[in-house]
Write a protein that holds these residues in place. Structure first.
Motif, mmCIF file in Angstrom:
data_model
loop_
_atom_site.group_PDB
_atom_site.id
_atom_site.type_symbol
_atom_site.label_atom_id
_atom_site.label_comp_id
_atom_site.label_asym_id
_atom_site.label_seq_id
_atom_site.Cartn_x
_atom_site.Cartn_y
_atom_site.Cartn_z
ATOM 1 N N GLU A 207 -54.719 64.929 -52.963
ATOM 2 C CA GLU A 207 -55.316 66.264 -52.876
ATOM 3 C C GLU A 207 -55.761 66.576 -51.450
ATOM 4 N N GLY A 208 -56.189 65.530 -50.721
ATOM 5 C CA GLY A 208 -56.660 65.725 -49.360
ATOM 6 C C GLY A 208 -55.586 66.146 -48.378
ATOM 7 N N LEU A 209 -54.326 65.990 -48.750
ATOM 8 C CA LEU A 209 -53.248 66.435 -47.871
ATOM 9 C C LEU A 209 -53.281 67.945 -47.658
ATOM 10 N N VAL A 210 -53.796 68.674 -48.663
ATOM 11 C CA VAL A 210 -53.739 70.138 -48.587
ATOM 12 C C VAL A 210 -55.087 70.816 -48.791
ATOM 13 N N SER A 211 -56.080 70.087 -49.271
ATOM 14 C CA SER A 211 -57.327 70.736 -49.695
ATOM 15 C C SER A 211 -58.078 71.421 -48.558
ATOM 16 N N ASP A 212 -57.881 70.977 -47.320
ATOM 17 C CA ASP A 212 -58.595 71.578 -46.192
ATOM 18 C C ASP A 212 -57.861 72.763 -45.573
ATOM 19 N N LEU A 213 -56.678 73.082 -46.064
ATOM 20 C CA LEU A 213 -55.936 74.215 -45.514
ATOM 21 C C LEU A 213 -56.591 75.523 -45.938
ATOM 22 N N SER A 214 -56.670 76.463 -45.024
ATOM 23 C CA SER A 214 -57.324 77.742 -45.333
ATOM 24 C C SER A 214 -56.560 78.548 -46.375
ATOM 25 N N CYS A 215 -55.274 78.268 -46.532
ATOM 26 C CA CYS A 215 -54.464 79.009 -47.499
ATOM 27 C C CYS A 215 -54.534 78.426 -48.903
ATOM 28 N N VAL A 216 -55.291 77.337 -49.078
ATOM 29 C CA VAL A 216 -55.357 76.654 -50.373
ATOM 30 C C VAL A 216 -56.695 76.932 -51.044
ATOM 31 N N ARG A 217 -56.601 77.411 -52.285
ATOM 32 C CA ARG A 217 -57.803 77.694 -53.076
ATOM 33 C C ARG A 217 -58.251 76.476 -53.865
ATOM 34 N N GLY A 218 -57.302 75.628 -54.247
ATOM 35 C CA GLY A 218 -57.635 74.431 -55.006
ATOM 36 C C GLY A 218 -56.420 73.538 -55.157
ATOM 37 N N ALA A 219 -56.658 72.226 -55.370
ATOM 38 C CA ALA A 219 -55.573 71.265 -55.544
ATOM 39 C C ALA A 219 -55.973 70.259 -56.612
ATOM 40 N N ARG A 220 -55.022 69.935 -57.498
ATOM 41 C CA ARG A 220 -55.294 69.007 -58.599
ATOM 42 C C ARG A 220 -54.143 68.003 -58.701
ATOM 43 N N TYR A 221 -54.499 66.724 -58.666
ATOM 44 C CA TYR A 221 -53.489 65.671 -58.819
ATOM 45 C C TYR A 221 -53.653 65.009 -60.175
ATOM 46 N N GLU A 222 -52.518 64.729 -60.826
ATOM 47 C CA GLU A 222 -52.526 64.034 -62.109
ATOM 48 C C GLU A 222 -51.499 62.910 -62.084
ATOM 49 N N ALA A 223 -51.954 61.693 -62.368
ATOM 50 C CA ALA A 223 -51.031 60.561 -62.482
ATOM 51 C C ALA A 223 -50.303 60.651 -63.817
ATOM 52 N N VAL A 224 -48.989 60.438 -63.808
ATOM 53 C CA VAL A 224 -48.179 60.553 -65.021
ATOM 54 C C VAL A 224 -47.683 59.187 -65.484
ATOM 55 N N VAL A 225 -47.032 58.449 -64.592
ATOM 56 C CA VAL A 225 -46.506 57.117 -64.907
ATOM 57 C C VAL A 225 -46.888 56.180 -63.774
ATOM 58 N N GLY A 226 -47.396 55.010 -64.129
ATOM 59 C CA GLY A 226 -47.806 54.060 -63.108
ATOM 60 C C GLY A 226 -46.644 53.280 -62.524
ATOM 61 N N LEU A 227 -46.895 52.622 -61.406
ATOM 62 C CA LEU A 227 -45.905 51.761 -60.779
ATOM 63 C C LEU A 227 -45.545 50.615 -61.717
ATOM 64 N N ALA A 228 -44.270 50.212 -61.713
ATOM 65 C CA ALA A 228 -43.803 49.123 -62.574
ATOM 66 C C ALA A 228 -43.250 47.994 -61.723
ATOM 67 N N ARG A 229 -43.639 46.774 -62.058
ATOM 68 C CA ARG A 229 -43.142 45.594 -61.354
ATOM 69 C C ARG A 229 -42.446 44.658 -62.336
ATOM 70 N N GLY A 230 -41.335 44.106 -61.900
ATOM 71 C CA GLY A 230 -40.671 43.072 -62.665
ATOM 72 C C GLY A 230 -40.948 41.708 -62.057
ATOM 73 N N ASP A 231 -40.894 40.693 -62.886
ATOM 74 C CA ASP A 231 -41.056 39.314 -62.422
ATOM 75 C C ASP A 231 -40.013 38.455 -63.137
#
Length: 305
Positions: A207-231
């Motif tokens: 969210e911090g990538l864009v939240s300080d821009l004057s043209c941005v009213r709000g930003a919301r991030y949502e995680a959907v799928v986590g990182l997957a590791r194989g072993d």
């Protein structure tokens, strides 16, 4: 026409038949389980043609890799002429995890590389501030705001030229964003991004990538799928490395840029490999033969352990 590639219309039926014929091997820990992940739209042969360049169509890669997997699993016998022993069973169209005791090979467009890590996926929604009154002024302001937001989320690295990285060479393992869509209605303009995530990805950072821009009213991030590791077992890795050396000339490991069927498999004993690139729209005879050789060599050399 490409004589080495099977007729596209025969591939799904051959895969279904082979899945049934190799089902008894699932309980054998020395046999590998092979599943082709649909990443380009699936396995419908009606949307794939066979031309001079090989398979052509939006899901050419998926169907081509499935055909290569069928050929590889059919070719793996009790004794491999290259010096290994092993077996393989195909899972199509869905992986059948219960009762499968051996490790998994997930076939994906990895361009000949091996992968044990798949990035996660999230979504960033950015609401732009209201534009000034007037059609022309409003359109110009919205266009400028969109350009500013897109520029703000571009990947950046102090050492690597990631801005010129069109094939993900330097951005693997980084949090990266791609434009997913722009929606405009009476409430304003909303910009949506798909986010490829790593263990270090946080909502505040995205969210911090864009939240300080004057043209941005709000930003919301949502995680959907986590990182997957194989072993996967080290013996499977050695088998895949040797097979890749023969099939593509060398071997290396690389992150895959997003979640696939690999991410959904509820086991750590898994390895992704294959040929082609996502969304290529073509899968030629060379890619087919290399994929077949890579899979056959890995399965034949494994033999458990």
């Amino acid at each position: 026409m490409s004589g080495g590639l099977p007729d596209p219309g025969t591939v799904p039926d051959r895969a279904a038949d082979l899945t049934g014929r190799t089902a008894d091997l699932r309980a054998d820990p020395a046999a590998v389980n092979v599943h082709v992940a649909p990443v380009d739209g699936g396995f419908d042969p009606a949307t794939v043609g066979l031309g001079d360049g090989g398979y052509e169509g939006p899901n050419a890669g998926d169907l081509g890799r499935l055909g290569a997997a069928v050929a590889a699993v059919e070719a793996v016998g009790g004794v491999d002429p290259e010096g290994g022993t092993g077996g393989a069973c195909l899972h199509h169209p869905e992986p059948s995890v219960p009762g499968a005791d051996g490790p998994w090979l997930v076939v994906e467009p990895t361009a000949g590389r091996l992968s044990t890590v798949h990035a996660g996926h999230g979504e960033l929604t950015v609401d732009l501030t209201a534009p000034p009154a007037g059609v022309d002024a409003g359109l110009r302001a919205t266009g400028d705001a969109l350009a500013e937001v897109v520029d703000a989320v571009r990947p950046d690295h102090e050492h690597y030229p990631v801005e010129r990285d069109t094939e993900g060479v330097f951005t693997r393992g980084m949090t990266t964003l791609s434009l997913a869509g722009v929606d405009a209605d009476g409430d304003g303009t909303t910009v949506r991004f798909d986010v490829s995530t790593t263990p270090d990805t946080t909502a505040d950072a995205v969210e911090g990538l864009v939240s300080d821009l004057s043209c941005v009213r709000g930003a919301r991030y949502e995680a959907v799928v986590g990182l997957a590791r194989g072993d996967p077992p080290s013996s499977l890795l050695r088998a895949a490395e040797a097979a890749a050396g023969r099939a593509v000339g060398d071997w290396e490991y690389e992150w895959y840029g997003g979640p696939t069927a690999f991410s959904d498999l509820p086991t750590a004993s898994k390895l992704a490999l294959g040929t082609g690139r996502p969304g290529a729209g073509v899968f030629g005879e060379e890619a087919y033969e290399r994929c077949r050789s890579l899979l056959r060599g890995t399965a034949a050399r494994y033999g458990g352990g």
